[in-house]
Motif scaffolding. Structure first.
Motif, mmCIF file in Angstrom:
data_model
loop_
_atom_site.group_PDB
_atom_site.id
_atom_site.type_symbol
_atom_site.label_atom_id
_atom_site.label_comp_id
_atom_site.label_asym_id
_atom_site.label_seq_id
_atom_site.Cartn_x
_atom_site.Cartn_y
_atom_site.Cartn_z
ATOM 1 N N MET A 1 -7.458 -28.276 -4.771
ATOM 2 C CA MET A 1 -6.319 -27.464 -4.411
ATOM 3 C C MET A 1 -6.366 -26.110 -5.129
ATOM 4 N N LYS A 2 -6.822 -26.103 -6.390
ATOM 5 C CA LYS A 2 -6.898 -24.871 -7.153
ATOM 6 C C LYS A 2 -7.916 -23.912 -6.516
ATOM 7 N N VAL A 3 -8.976 -24.464 -5.974
ATOM 8 C CA VAL A 3 -10.010 -23.641 -5.341
ATOM 9 C C VAL A 3 -9.438 -22.959 -4.103
ATOM 10 N N ILE A 4 -8.658 -23.668 -3.335
ATOM 11 C CA ILE A 4 -8.057 -23.100 -2.121
ATOM 12 C C ILE A 4 -7.097 -21.971 -2.492
ATOM 13 N N LYS A 5 -6.313 -22.148 -3.533
ATOM 14 C CA LYS A 5 -5.389 -21.104 -3.978
ATOM 15 C C LYS A 5 -6.156 -19.870 -4.453
ATOM 16 N N LYS A 6 -7.247 -20.069 -5.166
ATOM 17 C CA LYS A 6 -8.054 -18.950 -5.643
ATOM 18 C C LYS A 6 -8.673 -18.199 -4.467
ATOM 19 N N ILE A 7 -9.160 -18.929 -3.497
ATOM 20 C CA ILE A 7 -9.752 -18.297 -2.308
ATOM 21 C C ILE A 7 -8.678 -17.532 -1.540
ATOM 22 N N ALA A 8 -7.498 -18.122 -1.392
ATOM 23 C CA ALA A 8 -6.401 -17.454 -0.681
ATOM 24 C C ALA A 8 -5.992 -16.174 -1.408
ATOM 25 N N LYS A 9 -5.895 -16.230 -2.730
ATOM 26 C CA LYS A 9 -5.548 -15.033 -3.505
ATOM 27 C C LYS A 9 -6.627 -13.966 -3.372
ATOM 28 N N LEU A 10 -7.873 -14.363 -3.405
ATOM 29 C CA LEU A 10 -8.985 -13.423 -3.260
ATOM 30 C C LEU A 10 -8.972 -12.768 -1.879
ATOM 31 N N LEU A 11 -8.722 -13.566 -0.853
ATOM 32 C CA LEU A 11 -8.653 -13.018 0.508
ATOM 33 C C LEU A 11 -7.477 -12.065 0.661
ATOM 34 N N LEU A 12 -6.346 -12.397 0.084
ATOM 35 C CA LEU A 12 -5.183 -11.513 0.125
ATOM 36 C C LEU A 12 -5.478 -10.201 -0.601
ATOM 37 N N LEU A 13 -6.102 -10.275 -1.751
ATOM 38 C CA LEU A 13 -6.474 -9.084 -2.510
ATOM 39 C C LEU A 13 -7.458 -8.230 -1.707
ATOM 40 N N LEU A 14 -8.416 -8.858 -1.080
ATOM 41 C CA LEU A 14 -9.385 -8.146 -0.255
ATOM 42 C C LEU A 14 -8.694 -7.467 0.926
ATOM 43 N N PHE A 15 -7.767 -8.172 1.574
ATOM 44 C CA PHE A 15 -7.019 -7.604 2.699
ATOM 45 C C PHE A 15 -6.223 -6.379 2.264
ATOM 46 N N VAL A 16 -5.590 -6.443 1.105
ATOM 47 C CA VAL A 16 -4.826 -5.301 0.591
ATOM 48 C C VAL A 16 -5.776 -4.152 0.249
ATOM 49 N N ALA A 17 -6.899 -4.445 -0.355
ATOM 50 C CA ALA A 17 -7.851 -3.408 -0.762
ATOM 51 C C ALA A 17 -8.416 -2.651 0.440
ATOM 52 N N ILE A 18 -8.707 -3.337 1.540
ATOM 53 C CA ILE A 18 -9.309 -2.651 2.692
ATOM 54 C C ILE A 18 -8.319 -1.723 3.394
ATOM 55 N N GLN A 19 -7.039 -1.856 3.096
ATOM 56 C CA GLN A 19 -6.052 -0.973 3.717
ATOM 57 C C GLN A 19 -6.200 0.478 3.248
ATOM 58 N N PHE A 20 -6.892 0.686 2.134
ATOM 59 C CA PHE A 20 -7.075 2.031 1.595
ATOM 60 C C PHE A 20 -8.272 2.762 2.206
ATOM 61 N N PHE A 21 -9.046 2.086 3.021
ATOM 62 C CA PHE A 21 -10.217 2.682 3.658
ATOM 63 C C PHE A 21 -9.937 2.849 5.149
ATOM 64 N N ARG A 22 -9.561 4.068 5.529
ATOM 65 C CA ARG A 22 -9.140 4.361 6.897
ATOM 66 C C ARG A 22 -10.167 5.233 7.602
ATOM 67 N N PRO A 23 -10.424 4.965 8.865
ATOM 68 C CA PRO A 23 -11.305 5.854 9.627
ATOM 69 C C PRO A 23 -10.563 7.135 10.006
ATOM 70 N N GLU A 24 -11.326 8.161 10.324
ATOM 71 C CA GLU A 24 -10.724 9.423 10.760
ATOM 72 C C GLU A 24 -10.076 9.222 12.119
ATOM 73 N N LYS A 25 -8.886 9.782 12.287
ATOM 74 C CA LYS A 25 -8.170 9.621 13.555
ATOM 75 C C LYS A 25 -8.607 10.670 14.565
ATOM 76 N N ASN A 26 -8.512 10.322 15.825
ATOM 77 C CA ASN A 26 -8.896 11.167 16.951
ATOM 78 C C ASN A 26 -7.662 11.922 17.448
ATOM 79 N N ILE A 27 -7.237 12.921 16.677
ATOM 80 C CA ILE A 27 -6.021 13.657 17.034
ATOM 81 C C ILE A 27 -6.320 15.150 17.007
ATOM 82 N N ASN A 28 -6.251 15.785 18.152
ATOM 83 C CA ASN A 28 -6.389 17.236 18.288
ATOM 84 C C ASN A 28 -5.266 17.729 19.177
ATOM 85 N N GLN A 29 -4.859 18.958 18.973
ATOM 86 C CA GLN A 29 -3.773 19.532 19.765
ATOM 87 C C GLN A 29 -4.324 20.156 21.043
#
Length: 111
Positions: free
Chosen positions: A1-29
């Motif tokens: 059970m402890k392993v599953i919690k650690k994996i879940a926490k790691l995945l959540l941390l990874l999900f939060v971390a990837i939010q800071f890496f954004r591709p350039e948007k396709n927006i021109n006037q």
């Protein structure tokens, strides 16, 4: 059970971390569809379909859905738009030669 919690926490941390890496948007006037519309003069119902269904991915301006702010969806949408613009970019319609325009119109009709 402890392993599953650690994996879940790691995945959540990874999900939060990837939010800071954004591709350039396709927006021109500007009116990126004007050249295509003026030259082809499609019926109003076709123009509506092009504007609402094709224009976002096949032009230099995209109206992004709300879920584009969530990685990895934002990465997928960015790649999709890049591929779509490589196949047909309505913003560059005036830069295509006659042969290219004819092929692109045939492909549009086919789709």
């Amino acid at each position: 059970m402890k392993v599953i919690k650690k994996i879940a926490k790691l995945l959540l941390l990874l999900f939060v971390a990837i939010q800071f890496f954004r591709p350039e948007k396709n927006i021109n006037q500007g009116n990126h569809l004007a050249g295509f519309i003026n030259e082809t003069n499609p019926p109003e119902n076709v123009k509506t379909i092009l504007t609402h269904s094709c224009y976002d991915c096949h032009s230099n301006h995209t109206e992004y859905p709300w879920y584009n702010n969530i990685a990895p969806v934002s990465w997928w949408l960015s790649a999709h738009i890049k591929d779509a613009k490589a196949a047909l970019n309505l913003s560059d319609w005036d830069n295509y030669n006659k042969g290219q325009k004819d092929r692109k119109l045939e492909e549009i009709i086919e789709v």
